[in-house]
Design a protein around this motif. Structure first.
Motif, PDB file in Angstrom:
ATOM      1  N   ILE A 103      -5.974 -13.804  50.954  1.00 11.72           N
ATOM      2  CA  ILE A 103      -5.765 -13.994  49.523  1.00 11.72           C
ATOM      3  C   ILE A 103      -4.479 -14.749  49.211  1.00 11.72           C
ATOM      4  CG2 ILE A 103      -5.365 -12.758  47.352  1.00 11.72           C
ATOM      5  CD1 ILE A 103      -7.155 -10.505  48.515  1.00 11.72           C
ATOM      6  N   LEU A 104      -3.378 -14.356  49.842  1.00  4.61           N
ATOM      7  CA  LEU A 104      -2.048 -14.807  49.430  1.00  4.61           C
ATOM      8  C   LEU A 104      -1.877 -16.323  49.364  1.00  4.61           C
ATOM      9  CD1 LEU A 104       0.706 -13.722  48.569  1.00  4.61           C
ATOM     10  CD2 LEU A 104       1.396 -13.764  50.976  1.00  4.61           C
ATOM     11  N   PRO A 105      -2.330 -17.106  50.364  1.00  3.07           N
ATOM     12  CA  PRO A 105      -2.094 -18.555  50.281  1.00  3.07           C
ATOM     13  C   PRO A 105      -2.887 -19.257  49.176  1.00  3.07           C
ATOM     14  CG  PRO A 105      -2.529 -17.862  52.535  1.00  3.07           C
ATOM     15  CD  PRO A 105      -2.900 -16.720  51.659  1.00  3.07           C
ATOM     16  N   LEU A 106      -3.856 -18.574  48.573  1.00  3.73           N
ATOM     17  CA  LEU A 106      -4.716 -19.222  47.589  1.00  3.73           C
ATOM     18  C   LEU A 106      -4.486 -18.738  46.164  1.00  3.73           C
ATOM     19  CD1 LEU A 106      -8.078 -19.064  49.611  1.00  3.73           C
ATOM     20  CD2 LEU A 106      -6.440 -20.939  49.521  1.00  3.73           C
ATOM     21  N   VAL A 107      -3.443 -17.911  45.938  1.00  2.00           N
ATOM     22  CA  VAL A 107      -3.295 -17.321  44.606  1.00  2.00           C
ATOM     23  C   VAL A 107      -2.588 -18.244  43.614  1.00  2.00           C
ATOM     24  CG1 VAL A 107      -3.360 -14.940  45.421  1.00  2.00           C
ATOM     25  CG2 VAL A 107      -1.174 -16.124  45.297  1.00  2.00           C
ATOM     26  N   ALA A 108      -1.822 -19.204  44.069  1.00  2.00           N
ATOM     27  CA  ALA A 108      -1.148 -20.106  43.138  1.00  2.00           C
ATOM     28  C   ALA A 108      -2.152 -21.113  42.581  1.00  2.00           C
ATOM     29  CB  ALA A 108      -0.003 -20.829  43.835  1.00  2.00           C
ATOM     30  N   SER A 109      -2.064 -21.383  41.277  1.00  3.02           N
ATOM     31  CA  SER A 109      -3.009 -22.296  40.645  1.00  3.02           C
ATOM     32  C   SER A 109      -2.304 -23.149  39.607  1.00  3.02           C
ATOM     33  CB  SER A 109      -4.153 -21.519  39.985  1.00  3.02           C
ATOM     34  OG  SER A 109      -5.017 -22.395  39.275  1.00  3.02           O
ATOM     35  N   ALA A 110      -2.106 -24.419  39.906  1.00  3.80           N
ATOM     36  CA  ALA A 110      -1.502 -25.338  38.940  1.00  3.80           C
ATOM     37  C   ALA A 110      -2.439 -25.590  37.764  1.00  3.80           C
ATOM     38  CB  ALA A 110      -1.148 -26.654  39.633  1.00  3.80           C
ATOM     39  N   THR A 111      -3.744 -25.621  38.022  1.00  3.45           N
ATOM     40  CA  THR A 111      -4.709 -25.877  36.952  1.00  3.45           C
ATOM     41  C   THR A 111      -4.678 -24.772  35.911  1.00  3.45           C
ATOM     42  OG1 THR A 111      -6.145 -27.036  38.510  1.00  3.45           O
ATOM     43  CG2 THR A 111      -7.124 -26.339  36.435  1.00  3.45           C
ATOM     44  N   ALA A 112      -4.710 -23.512  36.360  1.00  3.80           N
ATOM     45  CA  ALA A 112      -4.674 -22.394  35.415  1.00  3.80           C
ATOM     46  C   ALA A 112      -3.344 -22.361  34.670  1.00  3.80           C
ATOM     47  CB  ALA A 112      -4.908 -21.084  36.156  1.00  3.80           C
ATOM     48  N   THR A 113      -2.245 -22.659  35.348  1.00  4.57           N
ATOM     49  CA  THR A 113      -0.942 -22.707  34.681  1.00  4.57           C
ATOM     50  C   THR A 113      -0.938 -23.770  33.597  1.00  4.57           C
ATOM     51  OG1 THR A 113       0.154 -21.993  36.723  1.00  4.57           O
ATOM     52  CG2 THR A 113       1.525 -23.036  35.039  1.00  4.57           C
ATOM     53  N   PHE A 114      -1.496 -24.917  33.884  1.00  5.80           N
ATOM     54  CA  PHE A 114      -1.568 -26.001  32.901  1.00  5.80           C
ATOM     55  C   PHE A 114      -2.418 -25.596  31.694  1.00  5.80           C
ATOM     56  CE2 PHE A 114      -3.925 -29.710  31.299  1.00  5.80           C
ATOM     57  CZ  PHE A 114      -2.871 -30.461  30.816  1.00  5.80           C
ATOM     58  N   LEU A 115      -3.559 -24.956  31.933  1.00 11.04           N
ATOM     59  CA  LEU A 115      -4.440 -24.566  30.823  1.00 11.04           C
ATOM     60  C   LEU A 115      -3.782 -23.510  29.940  1.00 11.04           C
ATOM     61  CD1 LEU A 115      -7.893 -24.429  32.651  1.00 11.04           C
ATOM     62  CD2 LEU A 115      -7.065 -26.175  31.079  1.00 11.04           C
ATOM     63  N   PHE A 116      -3.127 -22.521  30.559  1.00 13.41           N
ATOM     64  CA  PHE A 116      -2.458 -21.503  29.751  1.00 13.41           C
ATOM     65  C   PHE A 116      -1.265 -22.094  29.000  1.00 13.41           C
ATOM     66  CE2 PHE A 116      -4.401 -18.272  32.716  1.00 13.41           C
ATOM     67  CZ  PHE A 116      -5.185 -17.675  31.736  1.00 13.41           C
ATOM     68  N   ARG A 117      -0.561 -23.017  29.629  1.00  7.65           N
ATOM     69  CA  ARG A 117       0.557 -23.665  28.942  1.00  7.65           C
ATOM     70  C   ARG A 117       0.063 -24.411  27.715  1.00  7.65           C
ATOM     71  NH1 ARG A 117       2.315 -28.949  28.864  1.00  7.65           N
ATOM     72  NH2 ARG A 117       4.539 -29.267  28.363  1.00  7.65           N
ATOM     73  N   GLN A 118      -1.018 -25.168  27.852  1.00  4.48           N
ATOM     74  CA  GLN A 118      -1.538 -25.911  26.714  1.00  4.48           C
ATOM     75  C   GLN A 118      -1.988 -24.974  25.594  1.00  4.48           C
ATOM     76  OE1 GLN A 118      -0.080 -28.699  28.097  1.00  4.48           O
ATOM     77  NE2 GLN A 118      -1.515 -29.561  26.620  1.00  4.48           N
ATOM     78  N   PHE A 119      -2.552 -23.823  25.963  1.00  2.48           N
ATOM     79  CA  PHE A 119      -2.957 -22.864  24.939  1.00  2.48           C
ATOM     80  C   PHE A 119      -1.747 -22.246  24.248  1.00  2.48           C
ATOM     81  CE2 PHE A 119      -3.652 -18.315  24.034  1.00  2.48           C
ATOM     82  CZ  PHE A 119      -4.402 -18.468  22.879  1.00  2.48           C
ATOM     83  N   PHE A 120      -0.728 -21.870  25.020  1.00  7.51           N
ATOM     84  CA  PHE A 120       0.463 -21.258  24.424  1.00  7.51           C
ATOM     85  C   PHE A 120       1.174 -22.222  23.486  1.00  7.51           C
ATOM     86  CE2 PHE A 120       1.013 -18.232  28.284  1.00  7.51           C
ATOM     87  CZ  PHE A 120      -0.001 -17.427  27.779  1.00  7.51           C
ATOM     88  N   LEU A 121       1.097 -23.521  23.768  1.00  3.25           N
ATOM     89  CA  LEU A 121       1.722 -24.506  22.895  1.00  3.25           C
ATOM     90  C   LEU A 121       1.036 -24.584  21.542  1.00  3.25           C
ATOM     91  CD1 LEU A 121       2.448 -27.434  25.394  1.00  3.25           C
ATOM     92  CD2 LEU A 121       4.120 -25.901  24.326  1.00  3.25           C
ATOM     93  N   THR A 122      -0.230 -24.150  21.456  1.00  2.00           N
ATOM     94  CA  THR A 122      -0.942 -24.171  20.172  1.00  2.00           C
ATOM     95  C   THR A 122      -0.651 -22.935  19.324  1.00  2.00           C
ATOM     96  OG1 THR A 122      -2.933 -23.081  21.065  1.00  2.00           O
ATOM     97  CG2 THR A 122      -2.813 -25.484  21.253  1.00  2.00           C
ATOM     98  N   VAL A 123      -0.025 -21.931  19.901  1.00  2.00           N
ATOM     99  CA  VAL A 123       0.313 -20.723  19.145  1.00  2.00           C
ATOM    100  C   VAL A 123       1.476 -21.054  18.205  1.00  2.00           C
ATOM    101  CG1 VAL A 123       1.121 -18.342  19.300  1.00  2.00           C
ATOM    102  CG2 VAL A 123      -0.483 -19.239  20.999  1.00  2.00           C
ATOM    103  N   PRO A 124       1.351 -20.773  16.913  1.00  2.00           N
ATOM    104  CA  PRO A 124       2.423 -21.126  15.958  1.00  2.00           C
ATOM    105  C   PRO A 124       3.753 -20.461  16.328  1.00  2.00           C
ATOM    106  CG  PRO A 124       0.417 -20.505  14.795  1.00  2.00           C
ATOM    107  CD  PRO A 124       0.187 -20.174  16.238  1.00  2.00           C
ATOM    108  N   ASP A 125       4.835 -21.207  16.169  1.00  2.00           N
ATOM    109  CA  ASP A 125       6.155 -20.655  16.445  1.00  2.00           C
ATOM    110  C   ASP A 125       6.488 -19.499  15.511  1.00  2.00           C
ATOM    111  OD1 ASP A 125       6.508 -22.509  18.453  1.00  2.00           O
ATOM    112  OD2 ASP A 125       7.523 -23.958  17.152  1.00  2.00           O
TER     113      ASP A 125
END
Length: 278
Positions: free
Chosen positions: A146-168
Protein backbone atom coordinates in the motif's frame (compact mmCIF):
# COMPACT_ATOMS: atom_id res chain seq x y z
CA UNK A 1 -46.55 19.77 -23.73
CA UNK A 2 -45.90 16.46 -25.45
CA UNK A 3 -42.37 16.05 -26.65
CA UNK A 4 -42.05 14.69 -30.17
CA UNK A 5 -39.66 11.81 -30.46
CA UNK A 6 -38.32 11.57 -33.95
CA UNK A 7 -36.11 9.08 -35.71
CA UNK A 8 -32.97 10.58 -34.20
CA UNK A 9 -34.21 9.88 -30.67
CA UNK A 10 -34.83 6.20 -31.37
CA UNK A 11 -31.60 5.84 -33.34
CA UNK A 12 -29.66 7.26 -30.38
CA UNK A 13 -31.22 4.77 -28.00
CA UNK A 14 -30.69 1.92 -30.45
CA UNK A 15 -27.01 2.86 -30.71
CA UNK A 16 -26.66 2.95 -26.91
CA UNK A 17 -28.34 -0.43 -26.54
CA UNK A 18 -26.12 -1.91 -29.24
CA UNK A 19 -23.04 -0.51 -27.53
CA UNK A 20 -24.08 -2.04 -24.18
CA UNK A 21 -24.65 -5.42 -25.83
CA UNK A 22 -21.24 -5.32 -27.53
CA UNK A 23 -19.53 -4.48 -24.22
CA UNK A 24 -21.49 -7.02 -22.15
CA UNK A 25 -21.31 -9.96 -24.56
CA UNK A 26 -17.71 -10.98 -23.65
CA UNK A 27 -18.64 -10.76 -19.96
CA UNK A 28 -21.67 -12.97 -20.60
CA UNK A 29 -19.47 -15.49 -22.41
CA UNK A 30 -17.05 -15.51 -19.45
CA UNK A 31 -19.96 -16.17 -17.07
CA UNK A 32 -21.31 -18.98 -19.27
CA UNK A 33 -17.83 -20.51 -19.47
CA UNK A 34 -17.66 -20.47 -15.67
CA UNK A 35 -20.81 -22.60 -15.38
CA UNK A 36 -20.02 -25.43 -17.81
CA UNK A 37 -17.52 -28.28 -17.94
CA UNK A 38 -14.11 -28.23 -19.60
CA UNK A 39 -15.17 -30.38 -22.61
CA UNK A 40 -18.08 -28.04 -23.34
CA UNK A 41 -15.71 -25.10 -23.61
CA UNK A 42 -13.05 -26.69 -25.78
CA UNK A 43 -15.56 -28.41 -28.08
CA UNK A 44 -17.08 -25.90 -30.56
CA UNK A 45 -19.50 -24.31 -30.69
CA UNK A 46 -19.28 -22.83 -27.23
CA UNK A 47 -22.66 -22.74 -25.42
CA UNK A 48 -24.38 -19.38 -25.01
CA UNK A 49 -26.56 -20.42 -22.06
CA UNK A 50 -25.36 -21.15 -18.49
CA UNK A 51 -24.67 -24.76 -17.58
CA UNK A 52 -25.18 -26.80 -14.43
CA UNK A 53 -21.66 -26.51 -12.95
CA UNK A 54 -22.01 -23.06 -11.38
CA UNK A 55 -21.73 -24.09 -7.72
CA UNK A 56 -19.05 -26.69 -8.45
CA UNK A 57 -16.85 -24.37 -10.51
CA UNK A 58 -17.16 -21.38 -8.18
CA UNK A 59 -16.51 -23.51 -5.10
CA UNK A 60 -13.43 -24.93 -6.77
CA UNK A 61 -12.29 -21.43 -7.74
CA UNK A 62 -12.80 -20.00 -4.25
CA UNK A 63 -11.19 -22.73 -2.21
CA UNK A 64 -8.44 -23.92 -4.52
CA UNK A 65 -5.73 -22.24 -6.52
CA UNK A 66 -2.34 -22.71 -8.08
CA UNK A 67 -0.48 -21.13 -5.13
CA UNK A 68 -3.22 -19.80 -2.84
CA UNK A 69 -7.03 -20.06 -2.61
CA UNK A 70 -8.89 -17.40 -4.54
CA UNK A 71 -10.79 -16.15 -1.46
CA UNK A 72 -7.45 -15.23 0.12
CA UNK A 73 -6.30 -13.45 -3.03
CA UNK A 74 -9.60 -11.54 -3.12
CA UNK A 75 -9.02 -10.53 0.50
CA UNK A 76 -5.49 -9.35 -0.30
CA UNK A 77 -6.74 -7.33 -3.27
CA UNK A 78 -9.47 -5.79 -1.11
CA UNK A 79 -7.04 -4.77 1.64
CA UNK A 80 -4.66 -3.30 -0.91
CA UNK A 81 -7.37 -1.43 -2.84
CA UNK A 82 -9.02 0.00 0.28
CA UNK A 83 -5.66 0.94 1.83
CA UNK A 84 -4.55 2.75 -1.33
CA UNK A 85 -7.94 4.47 -1.69
CA UNK A 86 -8.23 5.75 1.87
CA UNK A 87 -4.55 6.66 1.98
CA UNK A 88 -4.71 8.69 -1.22
CA UNK A 89 -7.90 10.49 -0.18
CA UNK A 90 -6.67 11.38 3.33
CA UNK A 91 -3.25 12.58 2.19
CA UNK A 92 -4.71 14.51 -0.76
CA UNK A 93 -7.36 16.22 1.40
CA UNK A 94 -4.83 17.34 3.99
CA UNK A 95 -2.23 18.47 1.46
CA UNK A 96 -4.79 20.43 -0.59
CA UNK A 97 -6.17 22.00 2.61
CA UNK A 98 -2.67 23.09 3.66
CA UNK A 99 -1.83 24.53 0.23
CA UNK A 100 -5.06 26.54 -0.05
CA UNK A 101 -5.72 27.75 3.49
CA UNK A 102 -2.27 28.13 5.05
CA UNK A 103 0.01 30.97 4.06
CA UNK A 104 3.62 29.80 4.15
CA UNK A 105 6.63 30.54 1.94
CA UNK A 106 6.88 28.39 -1.16
CA UNK A 107 3.39 26.87 -0.96
CA UNK A 108 2.86 27.27 -4.71
CA UNK A 109 6.27 25.74 -5.35
CA UNK A 110 5.37 22.75 -3.18
CA UNK A 111 2.09 22.33 -5.05
CA UNK A 112 3.81 22.26 -8.43
CA UNK A 113 6.43 19.84 -7.11
CA UNK A 114 3.56 17.57 -6.07
CA UNK A 115 1.94 18.02 -9.46
CA UNK A 116 5.19 17.16 -11.27
CA UNK A 117 5.14 13.71 -9.66
CA UNK A 118 2.52 12.83 -12.30
CA UNK A 119 5.52 12.48 -14.62
CA UNK A 120 6.94 9.76 -12.35
CA UNK A 121 4.51 6.83 -12.24
CA UNK A 122 5.30 3.66 -10.34
CA UNK A 123 6.80 2.00 -13.40
CA UNK A 124 9.44 4.76 -13.71
CA UNK A 125 10.50 4.75 -10.05
CA UNK A 126 9.92 1.08 -9.39
CA UNK A 127 13.57 0.11 -8.80
CA UNK A 128 14.39 2.76 -6.13
CA UNK A 129 10.96 2.22 -4.57
CA UNK A 130 11.68 -1.50 -4.32
CA UNK A 131 15.05 -0.76 -2.72
CA UNK A 132 13.40 1.42 -0.08
CA UNK A 133 10.66 -1.10 0.70
CA UNK A 134 13.15 -3.97 0.85
CA UNK A 135 15.45 -1.93 3.10
CA UNK A 136 12.57 -1.29 5.49
CA UNK A 137 11.74 -5.00 5.58
CA UNK A 138 8.25 -4.48 4.10
CA UNK A 139 8.35 -7.17 1.42
CA UNK A 140 5.42 -9.61 1.56
CA UNK A 141 3.37 -7.24 3.71
CA UNK A 142 0.24 -5.16 3.30
CA UNK A 143 2.20 -2.06 4.24
CA UNK A 144 4.63 -2.73 1.41
CA UNK A 145 1.75 -3.20 -1.02
CA UNK A 146 0.00 0.00 0.00
CA UNK A 147 2.55 2.58 1.15
CA UNK A 148 4.36 3.35 -2.15
CA UNK A 149 1.04 3.96 -3.92
CA UNK A 150 -0.78 6.22 -1.45
CA UNK A 151 0.47 9.58 -2.72
CA UNK A 152 -1.73 11.08 -5.44
CA UNK A 153 -0.97 14.33 -7.26
CA UNK A 154 -4.21 14.04 -9.24
CA UNK A 155 -6.42 13.85 -6.14
CA UNK A 156 -4.47 16.70 -4.52
CA UNK A 157 -5.02 18.84 -7.61
CA UNK A 158 -8.77 18.08 -7.72
CA UNK A 159 -9.28 18.87 -4.03
CA UNK A 160 -7.23 22.04 -4.37
CA UNK A 161 -9.37 23.23 -7.26
CA UNK A 162 -12.52 22.51 -5.26
CA UNK A 163 -11.25 24.30 -2.14
CA UNK A 164 -10.45 27.36 -4.26
CA UNK A 165 -14.15 27.59 -5.19
CA UNK A 166 -15.22 27.77 -1.53
CA UNK A 167 -15.98 31.44 -0.70
CA UNK A 168 -13.44 33.13 1.55
CA UNK A 169 -16.33 34.53 3.58
CA UNK A 170 -17.05 30.98 4.80
CA UNK A 171 -13.58 30.65 6.29
CA UNK A 172 -13.83 34.15 7.78
CA UNK A 173 -17.20 33.34 9.38
CA UNK A 174 -15.79 30.13 10.86
CA UNK A 175 -12.81 32.06 12.23
CA UNK A 176 -15.10 34.67 13.80
CA UNK A 177 -17.13 31.91 15.43
CA UNK A 178 -13.97 30.61 17.04
CA UNK A 179 -13.45 27.55 14.83
CA UNK A 180 -9.83 26.54 14.42
CA UNK A 181 -8.33 25.28 11.14
CA UNK A 182 -9.05 21.61 11.80
CA UNK A 183 -12.57 22.35 13.08
CA UNK A 184 -13.21 24.26 9.84
CA UNK A 185 -11.79 21.34 7.87
CA UNK A 186 -13.83 18.60 9.56
CA UNK A 187 -17.12 20.47 10.07
CA UNK A 188 -17.32 22.48 6.84
CA UNK A 189 -14.90 21.44 4.11
CA UNK A 190 -15.16 17.69 4.59
CA UNK A 191 -19.00 17.51 4.32
CA UNK A 192 -18.87 19.80 1.29
CA UNK A 193 -16.34 17.47 -0.37
CA UNK A 194 -18.36 14.25 -0.05
CA UNK A 195 -19.30 14.02 -3.74
CA UNK A 196 -15.70 14.62 -4.79
CA UNK A 197 -14.54 12.02 -2.27
CA UNK A 198 -17.09 9.52 -3.60
CA UNK A 199 -16.00 10.05 -7.20
CA UNK A 200 -12.34 9.64 -6.29
CA UNK A 201 -13.14 6.62 -4.11
CA UNK A 202 -14.55 4.74 -7.10
CA UNK A 203 -11.65 5.68 -9.39
CA UNK A 204 -8.94 4.97 -6.82
CA UNK A 205 -10.49 1.69 -5.65
CA UNK A 206 -10.47 0.36 -9.22
CA UNK A 207 -6.90 1.65 -9.63
CA UNK A 208 -5.77 -0.20 -6.51
CA UNK A 209 -7.72 -3.36 -7.33
CA UNK A 210 -6.17 -3.67 -10.79
CA UNK A 211 -2.55 -3.25 -9.67
CA UNK A 212 -0.37 -6.03 -11.07
CA UNK A 213 3.27 -4.98 -11.54
CA UNK A 214 3.97 -3.72 -8.01
CA UNK A 215 2.40 -6.71 -6.16
CA UNK A 216 4.18 -9.06 -8.56
CA UNK A 217 7.50 -7.44 -7.70
CA UNK A 218 7.35 -7.33 -3.90
CA UNK A 219 5.39 -10.51 -3.04
CA UNK A 220 7.16 -13.84 -3.10
CA UNK A 221 4.90 -15.47 -0.50
CA UNK A 222 1.91 -17.08 -2.29
CA UNK A 223 -0.36 -16.11 0.61
CA UNK A 224 0.18 -12.43 -0.29
CA UNK A 225 -0.80 -12.79 -3.95
CA UNK A 226 -3.58 -10.57 -5.29
CA UNK A 227 -6.39 -11.90 -7.45
CA UNK A 228 -5.02 -10.21 -10.58
CA UNK A 229 -1.77 -12.10 -10.06
CA UNK A 230 -3.72 -15.27 -9.34
CA UNK A 231 -5.55 -15.19 -12.66
CA UNK A 232 -2.24 -14.92 -14.50
CA UNK A 233 -0.80 -17.82 -12.51
CA UNK A 234 -3.72 -20.06 -13.44
CA UNK A 235 -2.65 -20.13 -17.07
CA UNK A 236 -0.55 -23.26 -17.62
CA UNK A 237 2.97 -23.40 -18.92
CA UNK A 238 4.24 -25.94 -21.40
CA UNK A 239 1.84 -28.69 -22.44
CA UNK A 240 -0.46 -28.43 -19.43
CA UNK A 241 -4.17 -27.90 -20.07
CA UNK A 242 -5.85 -24.80 -18.67
CA UNK A 243 -8.85 -25.33 -16.41
CA UNK A 244 -10.96 -22.77 -18.24
CA UNK A 245 -14.13 -23.01 -16.11
CA UNK A 246 -12.15 -22.23 -12.96
CA UNK A 247 -10.20 -19.44 -14.69
CA UNK A 248 -13.42 -17.86 -15.93
CA UNK A 249 -15.05 -18.23 -12.50
CA UNK A 250 -12.05 -16.50 -10.90
CA UNK A 251 -12.26 -13.72 -13.49
CA UNK A 252 -15.92 -13.13 -12.69
CA UNK A 253 -15.20 -13.12 -8.96
CA UNK A 254 -12.36 -10.64 -9.49
CA UNK A 255 -14.70 -8.34 -11.42
CA UNK A 256 -17.51 -8.30 -8.85
CA UNK A 257 -16.02 -5.98 -6.14
CA UNK A 258 -15.23 -3.07 -8.52
CA UNK A 259 -18.63 -3.48 -10.18
CA UNK A 260 -20.38 -3.43 -6.80
CA UNK A 261 -18.48 -0.29 -5.78
CA UNK A 262 -19.53 1.48 -8.99
CA UNK A 263 -23.18 0.38 -8.62
CA UNK A 264 -23.46 1.34 -4.94
CA UNK A 265 -21.80 4.74 -5.40
CA UNK A 266 -22.90 5.65 -8.90
CA UNK A 267 -25.12 8.57 -7.88
CA UNK A 268 -22.41 10.23 -5.79
CA UNK A 269 -19.84 9.31 -8.44
CA UNK A 270 -21.74 11.10 -11.22
CA UNK A 271 -22.50 14.10 -9.03
CA UNK A 272 -18.86 14.36 -8.05
CA UNK A 273 -17.80 14.44 -11.70
CA UNK A 274 -20.41 16.83 -13.12
CA UNK A 275 -21.52 19.01 -10.22
CA UNK A 276 -20.27 22.51 -10.84
CA UNK A 277 -22.08 24.77 -8.36
CA UNK A 278 -20.61 23.81 -5.01
Amino acid sequence: MVEKRGLGHWMTHAGLILGVLVICFPIWLAFVASTVSQPEIVRPPMPLLPGDRLIENYSKALFSGVNAPVWLMLFNSGVMALGITFGKIVISLLSAFAIVYFRFPGRKLFFWLIFLTLMLPVEVRIVPTYEVIAGLGLLNSYTGLILPLVASATATFLFRQFFLTVPDELAEAARVDGAGPMRFFFDILLPMSRTNIAALFVILFIYGWNQYLWPLLITTDPSMNTVVMGIRQMFPSGDDIADWPVIMATSILAMLPPVMVVILMQNLFVRGLVESDK
